[in-house]
Scaffold this motif. Structure first.
Motif, PDB file in Angstrom:
ATOM      1  N   ALA A 185       0.829  -1.205   0.000  1.00 58.93           N
ATOM      2  CA  ALA A 185       0.000   0.000   0.000  1.00 58.93           C
ATOM      3  C   ALA A 185       0.866   1.258   0.000  1.00 58.93           C
ATOM      4  O   ALA A 185       0.566   2.242  -0.692  1.00 58.93           O
ATOM      5  CB  ALA A 185      -0.931  -0.007   1.214  1.00 58.93           C
ATOM      6  N   GLY A 186       1.948   1.233   0.777  1.00 57.17           N
ATOM      7  CA  GLY A 186       2.845   2.383   0.793  1.00 57.17           C
ATOM      8  C   GLY A 186       3.488   2.614  -0.552  1.00 57.17           C
ATOM      9  O   GLY A 186       3.660   3.760  -0.997  1.00 57.17           O
ATOM     10  N   SER A 187       3.845   1.523  -1.232  1.00 62.06           N
ATOM     11  CA  SER A 187       4.435   1.651  -2.554  1.00 62.06           C
ATOM     12  C   SER A 187       3.444   2.234  -3.553  1.00 62.06           C
ATOM     13  O   SER A 187       3.823   3.028  -4.422  1.00 62.06           O
ATOM     14  CB  SER A 187       4.926   0.287  -3.036  1.00 62.06           C
ATOM     15  OG  SER A 187       5.543   0.398  -4.299  1.00 62.06           O
ATOM     16  N   TYR A 230       3.174  11.170  -0.827  1.00 63.21           N
ATOM     17  CA  TYR A 230       4.445  10.781  -0.212  1.00 63.21           C
ATOM     18  C   TYR A 230       4.308  10.615   1.307  1.00 63.21           C
ATOM     19  O   TYR A 230       4.900   9.700   1.896  1.00 63.21           O
ATOM     20  CB  TYR A 230       5.513  11.818  -0.527  1.00 63.21           C
ATOM     21  CG  TYR A 230       6.134  11.686  -1.909  1.00 63.21           C
ATOM     22  CD1 TYR A 230       5.913  10.561  -2.702  1.00 63.21           C
ATOM     23  CD2 TYR A 230       6.952  12.689  -2.421  1.00 63.21           C
ATOM     24  CE1 TYR A 230       6.488  10.453  -3.964  1.00 63.21           C
ATOM     25  CE2 TYR A 230       7.543  12.577  -3.674  1.00 63.21           C
ATOM     26  CZ  TYR A 230       7.310  11.458  -4.439  1.00 63.21           C
ATOM     27  OH  TYR A 230       7.891  11.345  -5.680  1.00 63.21           O
ATOM     28  N   ALA A 231       3.544  11.497   1.943  1.00 65.06           N
ATOM     29  CA  ALA A 231       3.336  11.382   3.392  1.00 65.06           C
ATOM     30  C   ALA A 231       2.624  10.079   3.729  1.00 65.06           C
ATOM     31  O   ALA A 231       2.969   9.395   4.706  1.00 65.06           O
ATOM     32  CB  ALA A 231       2.536  12.579   3.908  1.00 65.06           C
ATOM     33  N   LEU A 232       1.638   9.721   2.912  1.00 62.29           N
ATOM     34  CA  LEU A 232       0.929   8.461   3.122  1.00 62.29           C
ATOM     35  C   LEU A 232       1.868   7.274   2.917  1.00 62.29           C
ATOM     36  O   LEU A 232       1.824   6.289   3.673  1.00 62.29           O
ATOM     37  CB  LEU A 232      -0.255   8.376   2.159  1.00 62.29           C
ATOM     38  CG  LEU A 232      -1.128   7.107   2.254  1.00 62.29           C
ATOM     39  CD1 LEU A 232      -1.718   6.970   3.651  1.00 62.29           C
ATOM     40  CD2 LEU A 232      -2.231   7.148   1.206  1.00 62.29           C
ATOM     41  N   ALA A 233       2.736   7.357   1.922  1.00 66.56           N
ATOM     42  CA  ALA A 233       3.693   6.284   1.670  1.00 66.56           C
ATOM     43  C   ALA A 233       4.597   6.060   2.878  1.00 66.56           C
ATOM     44  O   ALA A 233       4.776   4.924   3.333  1.00 66.56           O
ATOM     45  CB  ALA A 233       4.535   6.612   0.435  1.00 66.56           C
ATOM     46  N   VAL A 234       5.146   7.130   3.413  1.00 63.33           N
ATOM     47  CA  VAL A 234       6.043   7.017   4.566  1.00 63.33           C
ATOM     48  C   VAL A 234       5.298   6.450   5.772  1.00 63.33           C
ATOM     49  O   VAL A 234       5.822   5.593   6.508  1.00 63.33           O
ATOM     50  CB  VAL A 234       6.683   8.382   4.901  1.00 63.33           C
ATOM     51  CG1 VAL A 234       7.468   8.303   6.207  1.00 63.33           C
ATOM     52  CG2 VAL A 234       7.596   8.837   3.765  1.00 63.33           C
ATOM     53  N   ALA A 235       4.062   6.899   5.985  1.00 61.69           N
ATOM     54  CA  ALA A 235       3.275   6.403   7.125  1.00 61.69           C
ATOM     55  C   ALA A 235       3.014   4.904   6.999  1.00 61.69           C
ATOM     56  O   ALA A 235       3.111   4.155   7.984  1.00 61.69           O
ATOM     57  CB  ALA A 235       1.958   7.170   7.216  1.00 61.69           C
ATOM     58  N   LEU A 236       2.684   4.450   5.803  1.00 61.69           N
ATOM     59  CA  LEU A 236       2.408   3.027   5.595  1.00 61.69           C
ATOM     60  C   LEU A 236       3.683   2.191   5.715  1.00 61.69           C
ATOM     61  O   LEU A 236       3.672   1.083   6.261  1.00 61.69           O
ATOM     62  CB  LEU A 236       1.749   2.815   4.235  1.00 61.69           C
ATOM     63  CG  LEU A 236       0.305   3.326   4.144  1.00 61.69           C
ATOM     64  CD1 LEU A 236      -0.156   3.402   2.685  1.00 61.69           C
ATOM     65  CD2 LEU A 236      -0.635   2.426   4.943  1.00 61.69           C
ATOM     66  N   TRP A 237       4.802   2.701   5.206  1.00 60.13           N
ATOM     67  CA  TRP A 237       6.067   1.995   5.366  1.00 60.13           C
ATOM     68  C   TRP A 237       6.441   1.894   6.849  1.00 60.13           C
ATOM     69  O   TRP A 237       6.925   0.850   7.294  1.00 60.13           O
ATOM     70  CB  TRP A 237       7.177   2.711   4.607  1.00 60.13           C
ATOM     71  CG  TRP A 237       7.029   2.660   3.118  1.00 60.13           C
ATOM     72  CD1 TRP A 237       6.389   1.716   2.376  1.00 60.13           C
ATOM     73  CD2 TRP A 237       7.551   3.616   2.179  1.00 60.13           C
ATOM     74  NE1 TRP A 237       6.467   2.012   1.033  1.00 60.13           N
ATOM     75  CE2 TRP A 237       7.170   3.162   0.877  1.00 60.13           C
ATOM     76  CE3 TRP A 237       8.287   4.791   2.291  1.00 60.13           C
ATOM     77  CZ2 TRP A 237       7.522   3.865  -0.273  1.00 60.13           C
ATOM     78  CZ3 TRP A 237       8.640   5.484   1.148  1.00 60.13           C
ATOM     79  CH2 TRP A 237       8.252   5.028  -0.119  1.00 60.13           C
ATOM     80  N   TRP A 242       6.794  -1.312  11.831  1.00 59.67           N
ATOM     81  CA  TRP A 242       6.325  -1.497  13.203  1.00 59.67           C
ATOM     82  C   TRP A 242       5.785  -2.911  13.430  1.00 59.67           C
ATOM     83  O   TRP A 242       5.981  -3.487  14.497  1.00 59.67           O
ATOM     84  CB  TRP A 242       5.250  -0.465  13.517  1.00 59.67           C
ATOM     85  CG  TRP A 242       4.705  -0.570  14.918  1.00 59.67           C
ATOM     86  CD1 TRP A 242       3.588  -1.240  15.320  1.00 59.67           C
ATOM     87  CD2 TRP A 242       5.276  -0.011  16.103  1.00 59.67           C
ATOM     88  NE1 TRP A 242       3.413  -1.132  16.663  1.00 59.67           N
ATOM     89  CE2 TRP A 242       4.439  -0.381  17.186  1.00 59.67           C
ATOM     90  CE3 TRP A 242       6.396   0.770  16.346  1.00 59.67           C
ATOM     91  CZ2 TRP A 242       4.690   0.014  18.493  1.00 59.67           C
ATOM     92  CZ3 TRP A 242       6.661   1.160  17.647  1.00 59.67           C
ATOM     93  CH2 TRP A 242       5.814   0.779  18.708  1.00 59.67           C
ATOM     94  N   THR A 243       5.117  -3.460  12.407  1.00 61.61           N
ATOM     95  CA  THR A 243       4.573  -4.812  12.570  1.00 61.61           C
ATOM     96  C   THR A 243       5.676  -5.866  12.673  1.00 61.61           C
ATOM     97  O   THR A 243       5.469  -6.944  13.226  1.00 61.61           O
ATOM     98  CB  THR A 243       3.632  -5.183  11.404  1.00 61.61           C
ATOM     99  OG1 THR A 243       4.383  -5.245  10.193  1.00 61.61           O
ATOM    100  CG2 THR A 243       2.496  -4.188  11.276  1.00 61.61           C
ATOM    101  N   VAL A 244       6.843  -5.544  12.118  1.00 59.73           N
ATOM    102  CA  VAL A 244       7.975  -6.466  12.184  1.00 59.73           C
ATOM    103  C   VAL A 244       8.796  -6.245  13.451  1.00 59.73           C
ATOM    104  O   VAL A 244       9.259  -7.197  14.085  1.00 59.73           O
ATOM    105  CB  VAL A 244       8.872  -6.308  10.935  1.00 59.73           C
ATOM    106  CG1 VAL A 244      10.163  -7.129  11.070  1.00 59.73           C
ATOM    107  CG2 VAL A 244       8.111  -6.737   9.692  1.00 59.73           C
ATOM    108  N   ARG A 245       8.970  -5.000  13.813  1.00 60.61           N
ATOM    109  CA  ARG A 245       9.761  -4.648  14.998  1.00 60.61           C
ATOM    110  C   ARG A 245       9.087  -3.477  15.693  1.00 60.61           C
ATOM    111  O   ARG A 245       9.230  -2.330  15.278  1.00 60.61           O
ATOM    112  CB  ARG A 245      11.194  -4.298  14.601  1.00 60.61           C
ATOM    113  CG  ARG A 245      12.137  -4.137  15.791  1.00 60.61           C
ATOM    114  CD  ARG A 245      13.554  -3.883  15.299  1.00 60.61           C
ATOM    115  NE  ARG A 245      14.497  -3.760  16.397  1.00 60.61           N
ATOM    116  CZ  ARG A 245      15.114  -4.792  16.978  1.00 60.61           C
ATOM    117  NH1 ARG A 245      14.889  -6.019  16.526  1.00 60.61           N
ATOM    118  NH2 ARG A 245      15.969  -4.605  17.965  1.00 60.61           N
ATOM    119  N   ALA A 246       8.345  -3.753  16.751  1.00 61.69           N
ATOM    120  CA  ALA A 246       7.571  -2.728  17.457  1.00 61.69           C
ATOM    121  C   ALA A 246       8.473  -1.920  18.377  1.00 61.69           C
ATOM    122  O   ALA A 246       8.389  -1.978  19.612  1.00 61.69           O
ATOM    123  CB  ALA A 246       6.441  -3.380  18.251  1.00 61.69           C
TER     124      ALA A 246
END
Length: 301
Positions: A185-187, A230-237, A242-246
């Motif tokens: 989604a970020g991409s 771009y802001a949405l992309a960064v937020a989704l990335w 976070w889901t991998v390393r909280a």
């Protein structure tokens, strides 16, 4: 619009090729590697964030070869479909098909050859990843028609150019996870941003021939639209990481990429075609910076 970069430049080795071979190379955009870098990076991010960058490094090479072949195939298919429109646009009328350097039949044969190269990559993937890759063919086939029916063909391109994120994650882990979907989604948001910048080169011609684009739809709000994407992309990335390393510190890895995207927005001028092309092309570095962030997080103990 002035200072447009035509799609007929063939410096370096491309310029030394025989005329027919050069036409085929230009048709597949081998002279413009930015396209396959942009197609490759989402898959590389997924491999890195899933922890497979070192253990599965040959997979990165496979994804790169597949990106080169399938981006070339996509360009050939797009030019076959758009040959009449390309003949009406200043930047594209000298492309191989509308200029007569390559026939439609010859382009069709070249398309098959490139797809066969992609097939050699496909058969080396595990069944889930291969099935995901095959599922991309329908949206790829539909993309050239989007500019005729929607003001947001860049969003459809985002669906297509981000697909490797799903393939890469499925190949490394054998399953899907929220991180893969968030990366994807970020991409998509990233693609909408950078392809809107790219479309600034053609706004005048697109308006004359009836082609739609986000650059036209946003009008004088292009900079704000790109900034939002771009802001949405960064937020989704960041959410994927976070889901991998909280760990709040993990998100810091994205700061260089976010800074680069901010530079693009702050220096963007809608009336500067050459500047828009430069900022579009700089997204190969954005891809690298996001890859490094995913690599750090994906390999952290």
């Amino acid at each position: 619009m002035s200072d447009l970069t035509p799609d007929t430049q063939h410096p370096g080795l491309i310029g030394l090729l025989p005329r027919t071979v050069r036409g085929l190379a230009l048709l597949a955009r081998f002279d413009r590697p930015i396209g396959w870098w942009l197609l490759f990076w989402p898959g590389a991010w997924a491999v890195a964030l899933a922890g497979g960058a070192f253990a599965r490094w040959p997979l990165l090479l496979l994804l790169l070869v597949g990106s080169i072949a399938m981006r070339g195939a996509g360009c050939v298919y797009n030019d076959i479909v758009d040959r009449d429109l390309d003949a009406q646009v200043a930047r594209t009328r000298a492309r191989p098909i509308p200029s007569g350097a390559v026939s439609v039949r010859g382009a069709g044969v070249w398309l098959i050859v490139l797809c066969l190269v992609g097939l050699t990559v496909l058969v080396q993937l595990r069944p889930l990843a291969a099935a995901v890759a095959v599922a991309s063919l329908l949206p790829v086939a539909a993309y050239p028609f989007m500019k005729r029916i929607t003001w947001w063909p860049q969003a459809w391109l985002g669906l297509v150019f981000s697909w490797a994120a799903l393939v890469g994650w499925a190949e490394v882990t054998g399953r899907f996870a929220p991180a893969a979907v968030l990366l994807y989604a970020g991409s998509i948001a990233w693609v909408i941003g950078y392809d809107t910048i790219y479309a600034l080169q053609d706004r005048e011609d697109d308006a004359l021939v009836g082609v739609r684009s986000s650059a036209l739809r946003l009008g004088r709000h292009v900079r704000g639209g790109v900034a939002l994407a771009y802001a949405l992309a960064v937020a989704l990335w960041a959410a994927a990481i976070w889901t991998v390393r909280a760990d709040p510190l993990a998100g810091v890895a994205l700061v260089p990429a976010a800074g680069h995207l901010a530079w693009q927005v702050l220096t963007l001028r809608a009336d500067d075609g050459a500047g828009a092309l430069h900022r579009f092309r700089s997204n190969r570095f954005t891809g690298l910076l996001v890859f490094m962030a995913c690599l750090v997080v994906g390999t952290a103990p």
